[in-house]
Design a protein around this motif. Structure first.
Motif, PDB file in Angstrom:
ATOM      1  N   PHE A   1      91.503  10.322 102.170  1.00 19.83           N
ATOM      2  CA  PHE A   1      90.471  10.218 101.130  1.00 19.83           C
ATOM      3  C   PHE A   1      90.746  11.119  99.923  1.00 19.83           C
ATOM      4  N   CYS A   2      91.516  12.191 100.112  1.00 18.62           N
ATOM      5  CA  CYS A   2      91.820  13.047  98.954  1.00 18.62           C
ATOM      6  C   CYS A   2      92.602  12.296  97.895  1.00 18.62           C
ATOM      7  N   ASP A   3      93.181  11.143  98.247  1.00 18.50           N
ATOM      8  CA  ASP A   3      93.930  10.350  97.271  1.00 18.50           C
ATOM      9  C   ASP A   3      93.034   9.473  96.406  1.00 18.50           C
ATOM     10  N   TYR A   4      91.727   9.542  96.637  1.00 16.41           N
ATOM     11  CA  TYR A   4      90.819   8.655  95.908  1.00 16.41           C
ATOM     12  C   TYR A   4      89.739   9.408  95.131  1.00 16.41           C
ATOM     13  N   GLY A   5      89.903  10.715  94.991  1.00 20.06           N
ATOM     14  CA  GLY A   5      88.914  11.475  94.239  1.00 20.06           C
ATOM     15  C   GLY A   5      89.437  12.855  93.917  1.00 20.06           C
ATOM     16  N   PRO A   6      88.633  13.640  93.208  1.00 21.48           N
ATOM     17  CA  PRO A   6      89.106  14.966  92.789  1.00 21.48           C
ATOM     18  C   PRO A   6      89.174  15.985  93.919  1.00 21.48           C
ATOM     19  N   GLU A   7      88.527  15.715  95.060  1.00 22.20           N
ATOM     20  CA  GLU A   7      88.370  16.746  96.094  1.00 22.20           C
ATOM     21  C   GLU A   7      89.386  16.633  97.224  1.00 22.20           C
ATOM     22  N   LEU A   8      89.872  17.803  97.673  1.00 25.40           N
ATOM     23  CA  LEU A   8      90.630  17.874  98.920  1.00 25.40           C
ATOM     24  C   LEU A   8      89.700  18.343 100.045  1.00 25.40           C
ATOM     25  N   SER A   9      88.943  19.398  99.798  1.00 25.28           N
ATOM     26  CA  SER A   9      87.889  19.791 100.737  1.00 25.28           C
ATOM     27  C   SER A   9      86.728  18.825 100.564  1.00 25.28           C
ATOM     28  N   ARG A  10      86.423  18.077 101.613  1.00 29.02           N
ATOM     29  CA  ARG A  10      85.331  17.081 101.540  1.00 29.02           C
ATOM     30  C   ARG A  10      84.496  17.173 102.808  1.00 29.02           C
ATOM     31  N   SER A  11      83.181  17.210 102.661  1.00 28.72           N
ATOM     32  CA  SER A  11      82.306  17.300 103.827  1.00 28.72           C
ATOM     33  C   SER A  11      82.229  15.960 104.546  1.00 28.72           C
ATOM     34  N   ALA A  12      81.729  16.005 105.770  1.00 25.41           N
ATOM     35  CA  ALA A  12      81.611  14.790 106.590  1.00 25.41           C
ATOM     36  C   ALA A  12      80.258  14.135 106.355  1.00 25.41           C
ATOM     37  N   ARG A  13      79.933  13.874 105.088  1.00 26.38           N
ATOM     38  CA  ARG A  13      78.626  13.288 104.784  1.00 26.38           C
ATOM     39  C   ARG A  13      78.495  11.882 105.334  1.00 26.38           C
ATOM     40  N   ALA A  14      79.620  11.275 105.698  1.00 27.44           N
ATOM     41  CA  ALA A  14      79.554   9.924 106.266  1.00 27.44           C
ATOM     42  C   ALA A  14      78.729   9.898 107.552  1.00 27.44           C
ATOM     43  N   ILE A  15      78.725  11.000 108.287  1.00 23.61           N
ATOM     44  CA  ILE A  15      78.036  10.995 109.591  1.00 23.61           C
ATOM     45  C   ILE A  15      76.544  10.736 109.407  1.00 23.61           C
ATOM     46  N   LYS A  16      75.931  11.419 108.426  1.00 26.37           N
ATOM     47  CA  LYS A  16      74.484  11.216 108.237  1.00 26.37           C
ATOM     48  C   LYS A  16      74.180   9.859 107.616  1.00 26.37           C
ATOM     49  N   VAL A  17      75.097   9.344 106.801  1.00 33.82           N
ATOM     50  CA  VAL A  17      74.880   8.003 106.245  1.00 33.82           C
ATOM     51  C   VAL A  17      74.938   6.979 107.375  1.00 33.82           C
ATOM     52  N   TRP A  18      75.982   7.089 108.177  1.00 30.41           N
ATOM     53  CA  TRP A  18      76.150   6.165 109.299  1.00 30.41           C
ATOM     54  C   TRP A  18      74.928   6.188 110.219  1.00 30.41           C
ATOM     55  N   ALA A  19      74.510   7.395 110.604  1.00 33.93           N
ATOM     56  CA  ALA A  19      73.401   7.524 111.555  1.00 33.93           C
ATOM     57  C   ALA A  19      72.106   6.974 110.966  1.00 33.93           C
ATOM     58  N   THR A  20      71.879   7.212 109.673  1.00 36.70           N
ATOM     59  CA  THR A  20      70.632   6.749 109.055  1.00 36.70           C
ATOM     60  C   THR A  20      70.599   5.231 108.956  1.00 36.70           C
ATOM     61  N   LEU A  21      71.703   4.634 108.480  1.00 36.83           N
ATOM     62  CA  LEU A  21      71.723   3.168 108.341  1.00 36.83           C
ATOM     63  C   LEU A  21      71.564   2.517 109.711  1.00 36.83           C
ATOM     64  N   ARG A  22      72.201   3.128 110.720  1.00 38.20           N
ATOM     65  CA  ARG A  22      72.154   2.522 112.047  1.00 38.20           C
ATOM     66  C   ARG A  22      70.769   2.700 112.684  1.00 38.20           C
ATOM     67  N   GLU A  23      70.210   3.906 112.582  1.00 36.56           N
ATOM     68  CA  GLU A  23      68.907   4.146 113.207  1.00 36.56           C
ATOM     69  C   GLU A  23      67.818   3.305 112.525  1.00 36.56           C
ATOM     70  N   GLN A  24      67.793   3.307 111.203  1.00 39.04           N
ATOM     71  CA  GLN A  24      66.709   2.621 110.490  1.00 39.04           C
ATOM     72  C   GLN A  24      66.947   1.122 110.390  1.00 39.04           C
ATOM     73  N   GLY A  25      68.196   0.742 110.187  1.00 34.09           N
ATOM     74  CA  GLY A  25      68.497  -0.663 109.928  1.00 34.09           C
ATOM     75  C   GLY A  25      68.218  -0.996 108.471  1.00 34.09           C
ATOM     76  N   LEU A  26      69.044  -1.853 107.915  1.00 29.45           N
ATOM     77  CA  LEU A  26      68.940  -2.131 106.479  1.00 29.45           C
ATOM     78  C   LEU A  26      67.652  -2.868 106.119  1.00 29.45           C
ATOM     79  N   GLU A  27      67.139  -3.667 107.058  1.00 22.24           N
ATOM     80  CA  GLU A  27      65.927  -4.429 106.736  1.00 22.24           C
ATOM     81  C   GLU A  27      64.732  -3.509 106.532  1.00 22.24           C
ATOM     82  N   ARG A  28      64.600  -2.496 107.382  1.00 22.10           N
ATOM     83  CA  ARG A  28      63.471  -1.554 107.231  1.00 22.10           C
ATOM     84  C   ARG A  28      63.610  -0.733 105.957  1.00 22.10           C
ATOM     85  N   ILE A  29      64.852  -0.342 105.657  1.00 23.88           N
ATOM     86  CA  ILE A  29      65.064   0.413 104.412  1.00 23.88           C
ATOM     87  C   ILE A  29      64.694  -0.467 103.221  1.00 23.88           C
TER      88      ILE A  29
END
Lengths: 502, 502
Positions: free
Chosen positions: A364-392
């Motif tokens: 992913f460092c090849d697609y943006g300015p950052e080399l140090s990048r947090s694992a923010r995908a985990i909370k996105v994944w968990a939220t979309l999965r727990e709530q479901g897109l229809e409820r959101i």
């Protein structure tokens, strides 16, 4: 024969410099107590004042000298629970209408707990958080109608997403040479004699696009801010005329920026029409969909976003209308190669391997300015999965219905007037008491916003529309109900009366 | 009479679109169970393999179609605990020596839990996380010897910190006009006829500085990469000569970048000497101290960083040697005005107020590219306070002593050779078996790194030094002890023997 598993270091040796707890049982008790405080806080999201000034205790606690010696975990946890937890800006509260902030979910908080324990740098290499980010990006492409072979990146927010997209658009216009030799040299080589690159957006475009143009060395003035029509949208004919005028004057038009959900009033440009103008003129079409893009999750609002799937790039936030805890933005780029050419590097110490820990290319460092990048995908994944897109999507639709309700209430309320249409979830209005001097209208409403905020009952913000100060209620919280808006109207009426009585 | 506190919306109404748990007691049970899984994981940081390929179960779970319907919180939590928690890159394990990643602390994880619940956007406004970031920045200035009136910003990491500093240096050289009109126009106006801005660093500089130059529109080629001496440091005389040569050739030198802790071997430039050259030539002096700057917390290593307090800007990471969970970087800028001029904007919808929620000026969005900003200050604050700077410094000193131990062990081990000095915490070496064909040395060592990683016993990475592939052990973990390094050496010897036997 595999390499044999090694025996761990002796506990005595570990104790020498380890920063782990000396007493794990005590730490565990403290952690569970803190979790209960966190859960109490989340469960009480609608209780208490929406916002209040920072407490004297927190203010004092944040003026300490350098912390040379350790402090007991229990003491730090006590301050986290008592001072920090209640000190938010108010966006978790159902009567926060101030700015377009998401409200979060308790499930998102649990995901952040796990992400912090994993403690991954998602700049590269082969590990779980990388796979999770790829899953989230695949979902983002599917939601927005981008092709699977397009590329993407989770970022802190749409400011960064727009910055990334502007870099990719710059590469498309000037070639990778712009990165190596600078924009001046690249322009001179590719377009000898040209006066500069120019970009186009409506005057309602978010300021971060101007900022991104400045950062890129192209100049914020190179973004032409075109007037909007009565519905606050960019007129395609005006766009076309501006492009032709700049070309005739020796500029090189390269980028059109459409907005899905303007920050002022929530208008969405005619994206399909802008996409056509951009394509006809061979310009990059970027969509700033910070909060508005996710309205695509609501069947009722989806048609408004027609054309978003034709964009060359799109930036939007999961921490706004998908209620993922801050920070969680996303940028999608149709042309993976152009995206990669804008950021990729392969220094010796980041060599990728076909196997082992350094596998997992592309990184992913090849697609943006950052080399140090947090694992923010985990909370996105968990939220979309727990709530479901229809409820959101249903929560988004509800916010928009509530905005109509608020608009009706304010239009019917003597002394109040709406200042803009309500295309989505934002209501711009003001208090206009009979007989007020024209030059007092803006200060009066500005003070009204502060009065309301300090009351703790609700938070609205301000903006300016056609030179007039507006009170602005952005409804972005899945916890908000019609009765919260009734309370807001009552509080506004009371505050206005009290100001009038002075 | 204050505005009266409002009554909350009825629970029935809230249930319509709320994404909060329907069953709070069940959610609470699930949360405590997940916390125990997290604590077990943290307590077992040294158990099990350092790294292993992503599990088939995780791989499968990350190829799901769009999550339209909700999933039970317990099911999402189960996957977080069973699939995500064990999927890290290994940096929490005491035998991860692969890249310069911090190891985290359990206390940092608790702080992230609280930060996620607060869910603050720290781009602006008046709330707790803003005060906490100001406290952290005040500490950072005190640690690094920067004056209190200098400015700063927490960022995702040093890549972003360097990007911010380059923008500020660009403003210092070309004026705020560069942001509005672009670098080409600003250069032509301020330095008519000049060929471009040029910057200077050693060839050991991190690639993200090149990336930042490219993003800024100045061109990565404009960063002159000067040869290092035998101790891998930039020679001040060479720097001076390069500046003069560029000036004579019609360029405008504007920036010197020194490194505190090179990524390859951990060398630190003579910062005081570079600061003098920069000052004499009126150039901006930036220090990339990604991991090395915090060695200032160790009295033994502090002298090496003399001159860092003279820098115009400094970027470093709290998520590396201060073990704050990812992400947590910091940039300090001596000239607050120049920093602000590089990023500040005041659009109508972000108007600041003297009181109420929109107070709290200056806002952090005026000092960097981001408006959406996470509350990473909370975990930095909690970690520094819980651990204390002296203990963090002791862990850093221990890492450096352990690097010397590893160097001695490898130097005494037949068939192994050191490839660079060990100034800090990084050991570069290779296996050089008798009789190996010269062209097989690099592939042999590359395979050795992969063998070791896949064994799960330890992780080292690779780099290139003077054209030769090196194995690179970066010791950045407070949990690492001498016995971990002995295990590493034994595993290397075994792996090398097995490869030789093929």
């Amino acid at each position: 024969v595999p390499l044999t598993a090694a025996t761990p270091a002796s506990p005595a040796a570990v104790a020498q410099t380890s920063l782990d707890p000396a007493d794990w049982n005590g730490f565990r008790d403290c952690a569970h107590q803190l979790l209960d405080a966190v859960l109490d806080h989340l469960q009480g999201a609608g209780a208490g004042p929406v916002w209040q000034p920072v407490s004297a205790a927190l203010d004092q606690a944040m003026r300490r000298p350098l912390p040379l010696a350790p402090t007991a975990t229990t003491e730090v946890a006590r301050e986290l629970a008592e001072l920090v937890l209640p000190s938010g800006v108010g966006n978790t509260h159902p009567r926060f209408f101030g700015w377009v902030h998401g409200a979060g979910t308790p499930g998102g908080v649990l995901a952040e707990l796990v992400a912090a324990a994993v403690n991954a740098n998602v700049g590269g290499r082969d590990h779980g958080a990388v796979r999770i980010e790829r899953q989230v990006l695949a979902w983002a492409k599917a939601i927005m109608g981008f092709p699977p072979q397009s590329s993407g990146l989770l970022v802190s927010g749409t400011s960064m997403g727009n910055l990334v997209a502007i870099q990719a658009a710059r590469t498309a216009a000037l070639g990778p040479m712009a990165r190596a030799q600078g924009v001046a040299a690249a322009l001179a080589q590719r377009f000898p004699g040209a006066r500069g690159l120019t970009a186009y957006a409506s005057e309602a475009v978010h300021a971060c696009v101007l900022k991104g143009m400045g950062i890129a060395g192209l100049g914020s003035d190179s973004l032409r801010l075109l007037p909007v029509d009565a519905s606050h949208r960019l007129c395609p004919e005006r766009l076309e005329a501006a492009i032709h005028a700049d070309r005739a004057a020796g500029f090189v038009p390269f980028l059109v920026v459409g907005t899905a959900g303007t920050v002022d009033i929530g208008a969405t440009d005619d994206l399909a029409a802008l996409a056509r103008v951009a394509a006809q003129n061979k310009l990059w079409f970027h969509v700033d969909g910070a909060f508005g893009a996710l309205a695509i999750l609501s069947p009722a609002h989806r048609p408004r976003l027609a054309g978003i799937e034709a964009a060359d790039s799109l930036a939007f936030d999961f921490h706004k209308w998908a209620h993922v805890p801050y920070d969680a933005g996303c940028v999608l780029i149709r042309d993976e190669r152009c995206h990669r050419q804008s950021f990729a590097m392969a220094p010796n110490y980041l060599e990728r391997a076909p196997r082992g820990t350094a596998a997992g290319a592309p990184w992913f460092c090849d697609y943006g300015p950052e080399l140090s990048r947090s694992a923010r995908a985990i909370k996105v994944w968990a939220t979309l999965r727990e709530q479901g897109l229809e409820r959101i999507g249903a929560a988004i639709a509800s916010n928009c219905e509530l905005a109509q309700h608020l608009g009706r209430r304010l239009a019917a309320q003597p002394g109040f007037e709406l200042l803009a249409p309500i295309p989505l979830n934002i209501v711009c209005f003001r208090h206009h008491p009979a007989g007020i001097a024209p030059d007092q209208l803006d200060p009066h409403n500005r003070e009204l916003a502060c009065d309301l905020q300090e009351s703790g009952v609700a938070v609205v913000s301000t903006t300016r529309l056609r030179g007039q100060l507006a009170l602005r209620a952005a409804i972005v919280n899945h916890r908000t109900t019609a009765s919260d808006l009734d309370i807001l109207v009552d509080a506004l009426v009371r505050a206005a009366r009290r100001r009038a009585a002075r």
